[in-house]
Design a protein around this motif. Sequence first.
Motif, mmCIF file in Angstrom:
data_model
loop_
_atom_site.group_PDB
_atom_site.id
_atom_site.type_symbol
_atom_site.label_atom_id
_atom_site.label_comp_id
_atom_site.label_asym_id
_atom_site.label_seq_id
_atom_site.Cartn_x
_atom_site.Cartn_y
_atom_site.Cartn_z
ATOM 1 N N LEU A 41 0.825 -1.203 0.000
ATOM 2 C CA LEU A 41 0.000 0.000 0.000
ATOM 3 C C LEU A 41 0.864 1.259 0.000
ATOM 4 N N GLU A 42 1.984 1.217 0.712
ATOM 5 C CA GLU A 42 2.885 2.366 0.764
ATOM 6 C C GLU A 42 3.466 2.695 -0.619
ATOM 7 N N HIS A 43 3.620 1.683 -1.460
ATOM 8 C CA HIS A 43 4.193 1.885 -2.788
ATOM 9 C C HIS A 43 3.137 2.164 -3.856
ATOM 10 N N ALA A 44 1.868 1.926 -3.540
ATOM 11 C CA ALA A 44 0.807 2.084 -4.534
ATOM 12 C C ALA A 44 0.583 3.557 -4.849
ATOM 13 N N GLN A 45 0.329 3.862 -6.102
ATOM 14 C CA GLN A 45 0.117 5.230 -6.545
ATOM 15 C C GLN A 45 -1.303 5.486 -7.032
ATOM 16 N N GLY A 46 -2.070 4.434 -7.242
ATOM 17 C CA GLY A 46 -3.401 4.582 -7.813
ATOM 18 C C GLY A 46 -4.424 5.094 -6.822
ATOM 19 N N ALA A 75 -17.629 4.372 -1.997
ATOM 20 C CA ALA A 75 -16.188 4.396 -1.760
ATOM 21 C C ALA A 75 -15.613 3.019 -1.499
ATOM 22 N N LEU A 76 -16.483 2.011 -1.388
ATOM 23 C CA LEU A 76 -16.061 0.648 -1.050
ATOM 24 C C LEU A 76 -16.953 -0.344 -1.773
ATOM 25 N N SER A 77 -16.349 -1.400 -2.320
ATOM 26 C CA SER A 77 -17.143 -2.387 -3.044
ATOM 27 C C SER A 77 -16.521 -3.770 -2.917
ATOM 28 N N ARG A 108 -9.206 5.409 -2.378
ATOM 29 C CA ARG A 108 -8.257 6.044 -1.468
ATOM 30 C C ARG A 108 -8.430 7.565 -1.452
ATOM 31 N N GLU A 109 -8.915 8.126 -2.539
ATOM 32 C CA GLU A 109 -9.138 9.577 -2.562
ATOM 33 C C GLU A 109 -10.232 9.965 -1.579
#
Length: 262
Positions: free
Chosen positions: A87-92, A122-124, A167-168
């Motif tokens: 998650l720390e490396h994810a950019q999307g 926001a969640l699915s 995440r936004e």
Amino acid sequence: MPFHGACPTLCSSVSSVLAQSYQEWELILVDDGGHDDVVAQAPISVQVSARASARASAQAFAENDSRIRYVKTQGGQGAAVARNQGLEHAQGRYIAFLDADDRWHPSKLERQLALMVQTGAALSHTAYERQLPNGQVLARVPARARLSYDDMLGPNLMGCLTVMYDRERLGTQPMPNLPLQHDYALWLRLIRLGGDAVGVDEVLAYYRVSPGSLSSNKRHAIRDIWRVWSREENLPWWHCAAAMWRYGRYSLRYRVLNKAEA
């Protein structure tokens, strides 16, 4: 996608991401250490031996596709820590989870993202199949159209391999460092933050059931799910007891229905 040392199913899992109809994705392969002495069957598109190790296959995937990144942890810290490092490396904007022994249907990301955009959720999550390593289907786990916080106080109704969150809208939310039920603890937090989860009731993911896995230890699972309610959610004991009753009732009904279908 965390993997621990040797994982002969890694290439199949990565290939199910490569085959997605929605192609604007990134994949973080998180190597959580361990011995790398079992081979993975690498597809022809990856320029390594057909019997390459899981680690070599992961590195080759990353070298051959700029959307894939290989990350190595200090090793043996568990699934929650490995997922959080990914998650720390994810950019999307959207975060989804897939273990190295599970697979996605080719339209999984496309169908799920379309529903989230359409509903503003926001969640699915989606429906999925539980399968033996030989492909035999044990059960179909449905996805409800909507899941509230109260719906989730009992059984975990969202499979980790099916969940996607924005995440936004919700921020970067790590999983608690629990040996079991860390994903369930995160789902409860995300629903509290962002409202009901929406579901695609189509089988868009395939969960491999491995005898002897951590998740198959029901006694430990019950212990940890109580910890989620009492410590992560700070629920009083009577709320935890009511949730446990719902958990037990669902588990019994689930087993009876699947035996009847078999």
